[in-house]
Design a protein around this motif. Structure first.
Motif, PDB file in Angstrom:
ATOM      1  N   MET A  58     -36.876  45.700 -32.350  1.00 14.66           N
ATOM      2  CA  MET A  58     -36.426  46.174 -33.640  1.00 14.66           C
ATOM      3  C   MET A  58     -36.053  47.638 -33.514  1.00 14.66           C
ATOM      4  O   MET A  58     -36.747  48.405 -32.877  1.00 14.66           O
ATOM      5  N   GLU A  59     -34.962  48.012 -34.117  1.00 20.91           N
ATOM      6  CA  GLU A  59     -34.503  49.387 -34.131  1.00 20.91           C
ATOM      7  C   GLU A  59     -34.448  49.880 -35.567  1.00 20.91           C
ATOM      8  O   GLU A  59     -34.097  49.133 -36.469  1.00 20.91           O
ATOM      9  N   VAL A  60     -34.823  51.122 -35.778  1.00 17.32           N
ATOM     10  CA  VAL A  60     -34.680  51.745 -37.082  1.00 17.32           C
ATOM     11  C   VAL A  60     -33.682  52.879 -36.917  1.00 17.32           C
ATOM     12  O   VAL A  60     -33.861  53.760 -36.083  1.00 17.32           O
ATOM     13  N   LEU A  61     -32.627  52.836 -37.696  1.00 17.87           N
ATOM     14  CA  LEU A  61     -31.584  53.848 -37.617  1.00 17.87           C
ATOM     15  C   LEU A  61     -31.489  54.571 -38.941  1.00 17.87           C
ATOM     16  O   LEU A  61     -31.551  53.958 -39.997  1.00 17.87           O
ATOM     17  N   LYS A  62     -31.317  55.885 -38.876  1.00 18.23           N
ATOM     18  CA  LYS A  62     -31.107  56.665 -40.093  1.00 18.23           C
ATOM     19  C   LYS A  62     -29.921  57.576 -39.846  1.00 18.23           C
ATOM     20  O   LYS A  62     -29.859  58.267 -38.841  1.00 18.23           O
ATOM     21  N   THR A 120     -25.160  49.112 -30.802  1.00 13.91           N
ATOM     22  CA  THR A 120     -26.536  48.755 -30.479  1.00 13.91           C
ATOM     23  C   THR A 120     -26.580  48.213 -29.060  1.00 13.91           C
ATOM     24  O   THR A 120     -25.549  47.991 -28.428  1.00 13.91           O
ATOM     25  N   GLN A 121     -27.762  47.987 -28.588  1.00  8.21           N
ATOM     26  CA  GLN A 121     -27.923  47.399 -27.266  1.00  8.21           C
ATOM     27  C   GLN A 121     -28.059  45.883 -27.343  1.00  8.21           C
ATOM     28  O   GLN A 121     -28.266  45.227 -26.332  1.00  8.21           O
ATOM     29  N   LEU A 122     -27.946  45.333 -28.535  1.00 12.59           N
ATOM     30  CA  LEU A 122     -28.051  43.896 -28.728  1.00 12.59           C
ATOM     31  C   LEU A 122     -26.663  43.278 -28.581  1.00 12.59           C
ATOM     32  O   LEU A 122     -25.726  43.685 -29.227  1.00 12.59           O
ATOM     33  N   VAL A 181     -28.785  39.156 -36.195  1.00 10.09           N
ATOM     34  CA  VAL A 181     -29.704  40.218 -36.597  1.00 10.09           C
ATOM     35  C   VAL A 181     -29.811  40.258 -38.110  1.00 10.09           C
ATOM     36  O   VAL A 181     -28.906  39.837 -38.830  1.00 10.09           O
TER      37      VAL A 181
END
Length: 74
Positions: free
Chosen positions: A1-5, A22-24, A29
């Motif tokens: 899981m990634e959190v981006l702001k 992203t790296q996905l 998602v």
């Protein structure tokens, strides 16, 4: 899981366009988007002047000895 702001702008029609690398790769998602308008007041750096509230005390004794006495009271 990634959190981006990030902070970005909407265009004149009110549309928000995001391109987020992203790296996905090729996976499903879930995306959660929170829109929080940024006011110009929040961006200002507030420089407060506390000089009228600041004072100075003078102490003529031995500061270390006073600290030891206070600590010994415990």
């Amino acid at each position: 899981m990634e959190v981006l702001k990030l902070t970005t702008k909407t265009d004149e029609s009110g549309c928000l366009n995001l391109t987020i690398p992203t790296q996905l790769r090729a996976v499903e998602v879930n995306v959660v988007l929170v829109l929080d308008p940024v006011s110009s007041v929040e961006k200002q750096e507030l420089n407060y002047d506390f000089s009228d509230l600041v004072g100075r005390l003078t102490f003529g004794g031995d500061a270390v000895a006073m600290q030891r006495n206070l600590r010994d009271e415990w």
